[in-house]
Scaffold this active site. Structure first.
Site, short mmCIF file in Angstrom:
data_model
loop_
_atom_site.label_atom_id
_atom_site.label_comp_id
_atom_site.label_asym_id
_atom_site.label_seq_id
_atom_site.Cartn_x
_atom_site.Cartn_y
_atom_site.Cartn_z
N HIS A 108 0.85 -1.18 0.00
CA HIS A 108 0.00 0.00 0.00
C HIS A 108 0.88 1.23 0.00
O HIS A 108 1.75 1.38 0.86
CB HIS A 108 -0.88 0.01 1.25
CG HIS A 108 -2.05 0.94 1.14
ND1 HIS A 108 -1.91 2.30 1.07
CD2 HIS A 108 -3.37 0.70 1.07
CE1 HIS A 108 -3.10 2.86 0.97
NE2 HIS A 108 -4.01 1.91 0.98
N ARG B 134 -0.98 -11.38 -10.42
CA ARG B 134 -2.04 -10.59 -11.04
C ARG B 134 -1.50 -9.89 -12.28
O ARG B 134 -0.40 -9.31 -12.24
CB ARG B 134 -2.63 -9.55 -10.09
CG ARG B 134 -3.78 -8.77 -10.77
CD ARG B 134 -4.57 -7.90 -9.80
NE ARG B 134 -3.92 -6.67 -9.49
CZ ARG B 134 -4.52 -5.47 -9.43
NH1 ARG B 134 -5.81 -5.37 -9.74
NH2 ARG B 134 -3.87 -4.41 -9.08
N GLU C 298 -14.37 -5.42 -11.73
CA GLU C 298 -14.16 -4.24 -10.90
C GLU C 298 -14.90 -2.99 -11.34
O GLU C 298 -15.22 -2.16 -10.49
CB GLU C 298 -12.66 -3.94 -10.77
CG GLU C 298 -11.86 -4.06 -12.04
CD GLU C 298 -10.36 -4.06 -11.77
OE1 GLU C 298 -9.92 -3.54 -10.74
OE2 GLU C 298 -9.62 -4.59 -12.61
N ASP D 252 -12.25 0.21 -8.03
CA ASP D 252 -12.56 0.82 -9.32
C ASP D 252 -14.05 1.00 -9.54
O ASP D 252 -14.47 1.94 -10.22
CB ASP D 252 -11.94 0.00 -10.45
CG ASP D 252 -10.44 0.27 -10.58
OD1 ASP D 252 -10.10 1.32 -11.14
OD2 ASP D 252 -9.64 -0.55 -10.10
N ARG E 64 -10.94 -5.56 -1.03
CA ARG E 64 -11.37 -4.40 -0.24
C ARG E 64 -10.16 -3.60 0.22
O ARG E 64 -9.14 -4.16 0.61
CB ARG E 64 -12.16 -4.84 0.99
CG ARG E 64 -13.37 -5.68 0.65
CD ARG E 64 -13.90 -6.40 1.87
NE ARG E 64 -14.42 -5.45 2.85
CZ ARG E 64 -15.65 -4.98 2.87
NH1 ARG E 64 -16.50 -5.36 1.95
NH2 ARG E 64 -16.06 -4.15 3.79
N ARG F 37 -5.06 5.52 -10.38
CA ARG F 37 -5.38 4.33 -9.60
C ARG F 37 -6.31 4.69 -8.45
O ARG F 37 -6.30 5.80 -7.94
CB ARG F 37 -4.10 3.70 -9.06
CG ARG F 37 -3.28 3.06 -10.16
CD ARG F 37 -2.18 2.20 -9.60
NE ARG F 37 -1.57 1.47 -10.69
CZ ARG F 37 -2.07 0.34 -11.19
NH1 ARG F 37 -3.16 -0.17 -10.70
NH2 ARG F 37 -1.46 -0.26 -12.19
#
Length: 879
Positions: free
Chosen positions: A137, A390, A500, A537, A575, A707
């Site tokens: 993060h 991913r 998303e 998103d 989340r 983002r």
């Protein structure tokens, strides 16, 4: 609130110790100024507008270096307040005053009282599975060295609780002051942007310092609680496991390469080997007994201490693997197989020890530390965590398109969906390779293939899911399975589409329905389907109310679809920490999911600063896991009601209305994007070394290219928190005015999904501040954009008042006093940071910077970064 009295007292004491440290380091005059600003911050929260004006004036007059000192002081105050609250949450006084003091025990007692059949209880226990996915993060700026100090400080606070010996208190004060001083004299901000490997190491540190102890403690507590109700948890049960995106999430992050992924996989195994070797060393020092079964004697040899002999042999294997990993990472030519130890190679010898001890009547020894180590093997394994991969669906599309063009088959990227599926299924059924051995693809395609080859070189247990961003067609999933097979992956890696955007969520049932009609795919899936639901998103796309309803409807439809195909569905919830990214209290969030949506277990991301707030200390981690487990069991055994028909109709209207209002500002107002960039630190976030991922998916572009994390995070810094409320309350007010008040009341009372939406809106408005957002706009926004800033602040105030009227409450969060007090506790410390940040942003954006020295630019950027981290620490669920 009486329960917070102890917390407030401890925060004051920590503040006094920090003040003494600052006075020694910076002088009494500096401390006096900090204290004056703190008092002004407190007065400002009580409504004294002159206090805010005084703070703004003081900060305008201070030199750059003094602003940095002030920023550090208030950020440290907030860090210490967070540590005190983390301790208070798990202290006897704090725990007793929370809504769920002993959540598992309370739930099982309630279920037994309600006459829940024992068979149903045991079946739910058998199915319960929690997969906590740790992710990096960019707002988590705290260095690992400070996290170590904060962890020890939290441990010392136990001695401040009631009843401590005076001599012990004196020693505790001395140690805490030492740790506070160490923290003050440590650089709190990274000097360079972290790499994906740095972020992965941060995740390993969380496991080592907290979860390694917490996981077996939680499982032991869970097992003992179940036993009181005649329920069993088998030794090999896996109610908990940990996965990670750090080093595997390459969507839009060019810094995550195949080489980085391999390095992270090896480093994780190195750390696991180190931690298990320490466990075995401690076990070896204790398991000195000679009594064992004949079968164990055959396994361990004829020595006088068979358990020690076997443990020593296993520990040596771990140390050899650790050494091989070290040499391989250093560049030596080491066979990868020498670095890899399987989970069964760890578990089987320890299980043999356990069974032999039980057979010899040594139950207390078998079920002590040895049992905890066995639980760790099941939870963490030899790979420490399971790494998800991913990637964006476009990267797979382009890779196969480049291949088909090379082979003269045409351009796959231009084919119709039916043609793509036919080609992919034909190749998946073929026994010949598709990729020519001497093909030299482009760099982007080679990177996609290299990632798949990396997966093929490591054991299956090293990985979780392959997640595909922006998946919208069955071919997006089949393409990944073909690429994996072509690169040597000979096991069915679960591939999870990530839905998303609002359109993707609405189309998810059709996409998955078409996929599950394919015979080959159902055979590949082996009865288990994973789907990831993206919260970030969709909220950025449509606003929080429309997004949450779309997420609910998609989950509901997917549960029915997969069940109709006789399969198990595991929903993976992406989340974030903030309300705008699907965050909020985990217990309420789980209980508000559609009926049946947790039958396949819970998989959820835990991000950055929220990892530290939920899992940063062992006691806190145990508490968080208990809340998760109790909510999951409750949702399985007492699922929430399905919404009534008129509730669905009203939610459809609310979602459409709120989305239109949200997009009317975010998409349609030409002043919005320039206002956003001027009124928040969005521009500065991209320049600061806050994370390895670029803030934008594509350079240039507007809000759509930004983002979700920096989008939400930037709004939290100026306290407008716009994505978390815009459009939602106006739609609710419109429905009420149209005569739907009775329906809204029944939804709030009887439907957990809707009640949790209102509760999260309460928390949002509790954290907003229209006057502060106006202050950012007045100082930083060009005159022609000021009307928009005023209009948004006015909407914020009107919506907060409307929500209170809808809830028939005079104050927000009246029913959640614990979290309300937590927010209020931090406000006097956050307030000065906002005014300080406004001043720093104004200086940073000065037109004439050519005459600035590098030293001045460095000081301002560092001070700005400290305020960003401090406000994030104070706001908690912010990004």
């Amino acid at each position: 609130m009486a329960a917070h009295a102890q917390l407030r007292q401890q925060v004051r004491r920590l503040g006094e110790l920090l003040g003494r440290t600052i006075a020694r380091a910076e002088g009494e005059e500096c401390l006096a100024q900090i204290e004056t600003l703190r008092q002004q911050g407190k007065a400002a929260r009580e409504g004294h507008t002159d206090a805010r004006q005084d703070m703004a004036r003081v900060f305008r007059e201070l030199p750059d270096e003094s602003l940095l000192t002030q920023a550090r002081a208030f950020t440290q105050f907030l860090n210490l307040a967070n540590i005190a609250e983390q301790h208070h949450t798990v202290s006897p006084v704090g725990r007793a005053s929370q809504p769920y003091p002993d959540p598992l025990l309370d739930l099982l007692a309630r279920l037994a009282q309600d006459g829940q059949p024992q068979e149903a209880l045991q079946a739910a226990v058998n199915r319960l599975q929690m997969d906590m996915v740790l992710t990096a993060h960019p707002t988590e700026v705290t260095r690992r060295t400070l996290i170590h100090k904060y962890s020890e400080l939290a441990g010392q606070l136990e001695h401040w609780d009631e009843g401590a010996d005076p001599a012990l208190l004196q020693a505790t004060d001395r140690r805490i002051e030492e740790l506070v001083s160490q923290a003050w004299h440590t650089e709190e901000i990274r000097s360079r942007r972290p790499t994906p490997v740095d972020e992965a190491r941060w995740g390993f540190a969380v496991i080592e310092n907290s979860l390694w102890e917490a996981a077996p403690r939680f499982i032991r507590d869970y097992e003992e609680t179940l036993a009181r109700h005649d329920l069993e948890l088998p030794l090999q049960a896996q109610p908990l496991r940990f996965s990670s995106w750090m080093g595997g999430d390459r969507d839009g992050n060019p810094n995550v390469t195949a080489a980085v992924t391999e390095e992270v996989l090896l480093l994780a195994r190195w750390k696991a080997a180190e931690l298990f070797a320490e466990d075995l060393h401690e076990l070896g020092s204790e398991l000195s007994m000679a009594a064992c079964t004949d079968s164990f004697r055959t396994l361990a040899g004829d020595g006088p201490e068979p358990y020690r002999a076997l443990l020593k042999s296993l520990r040596n294997r771990l140390l050899q693997a650790k050494d091989a990993i070290h040499r391989r990472l250093a560049g030596d030519r080491v066979n990868l197989d020498d670095c890899l130890l399987s989970d069964s190679a760890l578990y089987t010898p320890l299980q043999a020890c356990h069974e032999s001890l039980l057979a010899c009547g040594l139950d207390a020894i078998a079920n002590g530390r040895l049992r905890d180590t066995l639980r760790r093997v099941v939870t963490f394994g030899a790979s420490l965590q399971r790494l998800d991969i991913r990637q964006h669906s476009e990267r797979h599309l382009e890779a196969i398109g480049e291949l088909t063009r090379y082979l003269g088959l045409g351009d796959y990227t231009q084919w119709a969906e039916a043609d793509k599926q036919a080609f992919l299924l034909r190749e998946l059924a073929s026994k010949r390779p598709l990729i020519p051995p001497r093909w030299s693809p482009s760099a982007d395609t080679e990177e996609v293939l290299a990632t798949c080859r990396t997966i093929s070189r490591f054991p299956q247990e090293s990985f979780g899911l392959y997640v595909i961003s922006m998946a919208s067609q069955p071919s997006d999933i089949l393409a990944v399975q073909l690429l994996l097979r072509e690169c040597g992956v000979d096991w069915p890696m679960p591939v999870a589409p990530l839905f998303e955007t609002l359109a993707d969520l609405d189309g998810a049932p059709d996409t998955m329905g078409a996929l599950l009609e394919i015979d080959w795919y159902r055979g590949y899936a082996q009865g288990h389907q994973h789907v990831m639901i993206g919260y970030s998103d969709s909220a950025k796309d449509a606003g929080v109310l429309a997004a949450s309803w779309a997420q609910y409807r998609a989950q509901e439809a997917l549960v029915k679809l997969v069940r109709d195909h006789g399969m198990t569905l595991t929903l993976f919830h992406g989340r974030g920490g903030s309300i705008g990214r699907g965050g909020g209290p985990a217990h309420a969030a789980i209980l508000s999911q559609p009926p049946g949506s947790v039958e396949g277990g819970l998989r959820v991301t835990e991000q950055g600063e929220m990892i530290r707030f939920k899992f940063g200390l062992p006691d806190l981690a145990v508490r968080s896991l208990q809340l998760y487990a109790s909510a999951l069991l409750e949702a399985m055994l007492l699922p929430p009601p399905e919404p009534e028909g008129n509730w669905r109709d009203l939610m459809d209207r609310l979602a459409a209305d709120s989305c239109q209002r949200y997009r009317g500002v975010v998409r349609d107002d030409p002043d919005f994007v320039p206002f956003f960039r001027a009124a928040t630190p969005e521009q500065e976030l991209a320049k600061l070394p806050l994370g390895s991922r670029p803030t934008k998916r594509k350079q240039g572009g507007g809000v759509e290219s930004l983002r979700a994390i920096p989008w939400i995070f930037a709004w939290s810094q100026n306290r407008l928190l716009l994505p978390s409320w815009l459009g939602a309350v106006e739609a609710l007010r419109e429905a009420q005015d149209d005569g739907d008040r009775a329906a809204l009341d029944s939804m709030s009372r009887d439907w957990p999904f809707f009640a949790s939406r209102l509760a999260m809106l309460e928390m949002v408005f509790m954290k907003t501040d229209a006057d502060l957002s106006r202050a950012y706009a007045e100082r930083l926004v060009p005159a022609e954009l000021q009307p928009l800033g005023q209009a948004l602040a006015d909407r914020l105030q009107a919506d907060a008042a409307a929500l209170k009227a809808l809830l028939s409450e005079e104050v927000l969060m009246r029913g959640d006093q614990w979290n309300r007090e937590s927010i209020l506790l931090r406000e006097p410390y956050i307030e000065p940071l906002h005014w300080l940040q406004i001043e720093l942003l104004a200086r940073e954006r000065e037109g004439d910077r050519e005459g600035w020295s590098k030293a001045r630019m460095d000081v301002i950027e560092k001070a700005l970064m400290v305020t960003i981290g401090g406000i994030a620490a104070g706001m908690r669920n912010t990004g």
